[in-house]
Design a protein around this motif. Structure first.
Motif, mmCIF file in Angstrom:
data_model
loop_
_atom_site.group_PDB
_atom_site.id
_atom_site.type_symbol
_atom_site.label_atom_id
_atom_site.label_comp_id
_atom_site.label_asym_id
_atom_site.label_seq_id
_atom_site.Cartn_x
_atom_site.Cartn_y
_atom_site.Cartn_z
ATOM 1 N N UNK B 554 2.199 -69.719 -3.602
ATOM 2 C CA UNK B 554 1.381 -70.800 -4.169
ATOM 3 C C UNK B 554 1.926 -72.161 -3.786
ATOM 4 N N UNK B 557 1.354 -72.932 -0.120
ATOM 5 C CA UNK B 557 -0.026 -73.371 0.080
ATOM 6 C C UNK B 557 -0.158 -74.848 -0.277
ATOM 7 N N UNK B 558 0.370 -75.180 -1.433
ATOM 8 C CA UNK B 558 0.283 -76.575 -1.871
ATOM 9 C C UNK B 558 0.945 -77.500 -0.869
ATOM 10 N N UNK B 559 2.111 -77.071 -0.380
ATOM 11 C CA UNK B 559 2.835 -77.895 0.578
ATOM 12 C C UNK B 559 1.966 -78.083 1.821
ATOM 13 N N UNK B 560 1.341 -76.991 2.268
ATOM 14 C CA UNK B 560 0.525 -77.066 3.478
ATOM 15 C C UNK B 560 -0.667 -77.991 3.333
ATOM 16 N N UNK B 561 -1.269 -78.017 2.164
ATOM 17 C CA UNK B 561 -2.422 -78.904 2.063
ATOM 18 C C UNK B 561 -2.007 -80.306 1.641
ATOM 19 N N UNK B 562 -0.730 -80.593 1.692
ATOM 20 C CA UNK B 562 -0.319 -81.981 1.561
ATOM 21 C C UNK B 562 0.239 -82.400 0.217
ATOM 22 N N UNK B 563 0.849 -81.460 -0.508
ATOM 23 C CA UNK B 563 1.554 -81.855 -1.728
ATOM 24 C C UNK B 563 2.995 -82.135 -1.335
ATOM 25 N N UNK B 564 3.488 -83.313 -1.690
ATOM 26 C CA UNK B 564 4.828 -83.684 -1.248
ATOM 27 C C UNK B 564 5.880 -82.928 -2.046
#
Ligand SMILES: Nc1ncnc2c1ncn2[C@@H]1O[C@H](COP(=O)(O)OP(=O)(O)OP(=O)(O)O)[C@@H](O)[C@H]1O
Ligand SMILES: [Mg+2]
Lengths: 254, 641
Positions: B554, B557-564
């Motif tokens: 999870x 995924x977040x990192x990939x869609x641009x969560x720092x």
């Protein structure tokens, strides 16, 4: 036309001392706004490596990547996160949906992270879910929907923030032919009506035939390019011809 | 042997998740060893007359430790087995027989147990001197404790924990043996669906807990047994429903406010938490209940320990007092005091008049119940009382005048457990002569040792003079020392010169024996409390880390869609904050209400010791929080794609 992506002299070397392996070797690439492009090539050619570098998930050993006028090789972690969120949309082979969020929440995730006003969020959601035909399943959880629906959800998430570039790594890889056709139709539709720029890695000649342009790579270098002309059937045939000359692993090509 | 090697490798590979469990087991064994080594130790026996008490309490404490360790081992064991179902399934697929897998797991458990016991005893032996010294200090002894290895204690610890671990190992073997292959694969593929929350149950849980707080303070005083049962039932079941329903309900409501919910990382944080709470509600509720129990126990004994001196003074207010024996005797006493290097800060002859009396509003006079059964009071003049109060009970001075109003000093008075008689009539009698006075107020103090007085009654100086002919006046010589807690020798010396039939009033010896008793009690409850705390912290820790190992995708995924990274850390620490804080806050609230009863019963203010206990407990929890957040973040960020 505007250039969305410019990659110059990209190299990617894996391994350490004595055991070096160049997965990418001086790749130059340019993609214009509104293009729907596929990258094809045998297994191990470096397709995923290339896409990951453009996605800013991985870094090149040398060379530069400009997306929407910005040099991504010069950005720090925080800027990259911001950049990914605002300028890029991703569709992954295994969907990458969060199972704790509903379909709706998955789709609007990039907007909430950028703190967009919630009325605008609802409006955008309406638009994209309509376009991708997933309006009826918005309240469901990923566990409760089919693979095709999952991938269309992922596509909706990728386009909801109007990214400069949509990147997809084998988006049809986990789908049956019916769902593949549905998804590709949706992508084509997005490309036409929204003028979205899409870059897609695929093994599948049928999937590639939906695109306007195909880049073939082999052993880390550009092999050749094809532009679509005529009907999809004719284009499909041309792709198969190129793949034949390309050789390598063709086992999963129809 | 091959299986044994494989088992050894498994432990090493799983060591990360086993590590905290292992540490808390070592700690539990260490504490157990400490208890039994004190039980068997020589120093305790040397303190003649006391040894049996220490024996019994340490014995009791070690039994609590056994029970608690058994539960902890059982819980952790079934947790780890479940967690590793998939791994066992894989072995099965590779053709390893189930019996062999069971045996491998058995060896693993045995090996863990052996290591934990060795570690626990090792540190136990190493630290036993320190802990014994701590106990002696708490009990008020300044004895040099020498380093001794207690063979009986080692043997006892070995025996108990060998059995515990052996049973645990058998349990593991049994669990594996019982599984069907298909079950082994199902373990982790649980379907995550949004938890439902019945609003009626949610509200009910809050009502139950609130009601338990009310019954604790009402029903309990009417009928202690029923009150306690009802309170415990409401509080505990309310807590469980609170975590499984109310928390979920609350978060679902917070989802309704779209404006807030769609803001930044709020949506991810809320949904993650929702699932996490759902999966952990029973554990969290158990931890809240355990924390409440531990906090109440520690708070109780610490408060008592804190109040030993006032408690001791409640029957004997002075360092030294006796019936006046003439000036020559006083001179000898003062000589003894000076010879022992002390000074008096109070040195007065106090006179009281003992008079037959009754308070018609109540059945028995307090001094009748606790004293020698006579209906009498001891009257003291206001000016003499104020002289005592100035030195001994600062701020308790009284101002009476006229001939009717009096103040009663009743050290056993409690607004809840004893009959109330404030504002009632006090009748004094002398043969046929009667006098009615009004009890203006009641003070829970003892101005004169109970040895020499009946129920003390403060009257105005005028009234005192008038009452002289009502009974016999007595003079009590009272001293307060400048170092009253070092009065041991002085008291012994005075006893030697005191005529045989004359009592010596003093609080020092009572203080010492209270300190001994409650020193043991606080030692035990503090250690048990720490063991509880560490075990519960460990359970949260390894449950969260397991989830980190399951949920890292999870975050990728977040990192990939641009969560720092920064946002990820914020999401993680936000979740952990709730996971740690809610059981702690519920536990603290429960304990506060439980301790509030104590405050009412004892009639003393225990704010300071209770706040200190709560703070210490919270601090250790905060430590666990940071540890978990940092490990969790490390796990999540270590995965790339
Ligand atoms: N992390 C890595 N370390 C070392 N070598 C790697 C790494 N990732 C990829 N490679 C190598 O780089 C080459 C290109 O890999 P890449 O994943 O880009 O191929 P691909 O074209 O996507 O293949 P496929 O069609 O099978 O997905 C391969 O030979 C692979 O073995
Ligand atoms: Mg690939």
């Amino acid at each position: 036309m505007d250039t969305v992506l410019t990659a110059t002299n990209l190299r990617k070397v894996y391994g350490s001392r004595g055991n070096l392996y160049a997965a990418l070797n001086s790749i130059d690439l340019e993609i214009e706004k509104g293009e729907f492009t596929a990258i094809m090539g045998p297994s191990g050619a470096g397709k995923t490596t290339l896409l990951n570098i453009i996605s800013t998930i991985d870094f090149p050993t040398s060379g530069t990547v400009m997306v929407d006028g910005q040099n991504i090789s010069k950005m720090n972690e925080n800027e990259l996160s911001d950049f990914r969120r605002k300028k890029l949309g991703f569709i992954f082979q295994d969907f990458n949906l969060l199972d704790t969020l509903t379909v709706k929440e998955n789709i609007i995730l990039p907007l909430t992270l950028s703190s967009v006003k919630h009325t605008d969020i609802e409006r955008k959601l309406n638009e994209v879910s309509e376009m991708l035909g997933i309006k009826d399943i918005l309240q469901k959880y990923p566990m409760e929907i089919s693979g095709g629906q999952k991938q269309r959800t992922a596509a909706a998430r990728a386009v909801i923030n109007n990214p400069a570039l949509i990147l997809a790594d084998e988006p049809t890889g986990a789908l049956d032919s019916r769902s593949s056709a549905d998804l590709l139709g949706c992508l084509e539709n997005l490309n036409k009506t929204n003028n979205s720029t899409i870059l897609m890695v695929t093994h599948d000649a049928f999937a590639a035939s939906y695109c306007k342009r195909i880049i073939f790579i082999k052993d880390g270098v550009l092999f050749t390019e094809l532009y679509r002309s005529g009907t999809r059937k004719e284009f499909f045939q041309k792709i198969l011809d190129v793949l034949k000359t390309l050789g390598g692993d063709n086992s999963d090509i129809i | 042997m091959i299986l044994f090697n494989l088992a050894f490798k498994n432990i090493r590979r799983n060591f990360y998740s086993y590590f905290m469990y292992f540490l808390s087991m070592v700690f539990s064994i260490l504490i157990y060893y400490t208890f039994v080594s004190i039980k068997y130790s020589q120093y305790a026996l040397e303190l003649a007359g006391l040894s049996t008490k220490i024996d019994a309490s340490m014995g009791g404490a070690s039994i609590v430790m056994i029970i608690f360790s058994a539960i902890f081992i059982w819980y952790s064991n079934s947790f780890f087995t479940k967690k590793r179902k998939k791994e066992f399934g894989l072995y099965s697929m590779m053709g390893v027989k189930r019996r062999q897998i069971g045996r491998m797991f058995f060896y693993e458990n045995v090996l863990m147990g052996v290591l934990a016991v060795i570690g626990g005893i090792f540190f136990g032996v190493l630290l036993s001197k320190l802990f014994t010294m701590m106990l002696m200090k708490l009990m008020g002894y300044n004895i040099a404790v020498s380093f001794v290895i207690s063979k009986e204690a080692i043997f006892d610890t070995l025996k108990v924990f060998s059995v515990l671990f052996f049973v645990a190992a058998l349990q593991g073997y049994y669990i594996i043996y019982r599984y069907k292959l298909i079950d082994l694969f199902k373990a982790e593929s649980k379907a995550e669906k949004e938890p439902k929350a019945n609003p009626f149950l949610a509200v009910l849980s809050v009502i139950m807990v609130a009601t338990s707080y009310v019954t604790a303070h009402t029903l309990f005083f009417m009928s202690p047994i029923i009150g306690m049962l009802v309170t415990l039932f409401l509080a505990i079941s309310g807590t469980y429903v609170f975590f499984s329903v109310f928390m979920v309900f609350l978060m679902k409501i917070s989802k309704k406010n779209k404006k807030r919910y769609y803001k930044s990382t709020k949506m991810i944080a809320t949904t993650n938490l929702l699932f996490r709470i759902k999966n952990n509600s029973r554990t969290l509720a158990t931890i809240a209940v355990l924390s409440a129990t531990a906090l109440t126990a520690i708070g109780f004994s610490y408060s008592y320990y804190y109040n030993i001196l006032p408690q001791a003074k409640l029957t004997n207010p002075f360092s030294v007092s006796y019936k006046y024996q003439g000036e020559e005797f006083n001179r000898q006493v003062k000589e003894i005091i000076e010879k022992n290097g002390q000074k008096t800060v109070f040195d007065k002859k106090i006179s009281i008049i003992n008079i037959d009396a009754d308070i018609p509003a109540i059945k028995n006079l307090p001094s009748e119940i606790y004293g020698d059964g006579q209906k009498r009071v001891s009257v003291i003049s206001q000016s003499q009382f104020n002289q005592i109060a100035e030195k001994i009970f600062p701020g308790e001075q009284v101002y009476l005048d006229g001939y009717t109003n009096v103040i009663v000093c009743d050290n056993s008075y409690s607004t809840v457990f004893t009959e109330k008689y404030e504002k009632e009539i006090l009748e004094l009698t002398n043969g046929d002569e009667k006098k009615e006075l009004r009890i203006y107020a009641i003070k829970i103090i003892q101005p004169i040792s109970t040895f020499f007085s009946y129920l003390p009654v403060i009257v105005s100086d005028d009234l005192y003079r008038e009452l002289r002919h009502f009974g016999d006046e007595q003079n009590i010589q009272c001293y307060e020392l400048n170092k009253p807690l070092e009065a041991g020798n002085i008291i012994d010396d005075i006893r030697k010169i005191l005529p045989e039939n004359v009592y010596l009033g003093q609080y020092y010896n009572y203080y010492v024996s209270l300190k001994e008793a409650f020193g043991v009690m606080i030692f035990i409850s503090a250690f048990l409390g720490i063991v509880f705390l560490i075990a519960t912290g460990t359970i949260i820790y390894f449950k969260q880390l397991t989830e980190a190992n399951e949920d890292w995708r999870r975050y990728v995924i977040l990192k990939n869609i641009g969560v720092s990274k920064k946002q990820l850390k914020k999401i993680i620490s936000g979740q952990m904050k709730t996971i740690f804080a809610v059981p702690l806050i519920v536990g603290l609230t429960h304990a506060s209400f439980a301790l509030a009863i104590l405050v009412r019963v004892l009639g003393v203010t225990l704010i300071k010791p209770i706040i200190m206990t709560f703070t210490a407990y919270t601090l250790i929890y905060v430590l666990f929080y940071f540890l978990t957040v940092s490990s969790y973040t490390k796990i999540v960020l270590s995965h790339r794609n």
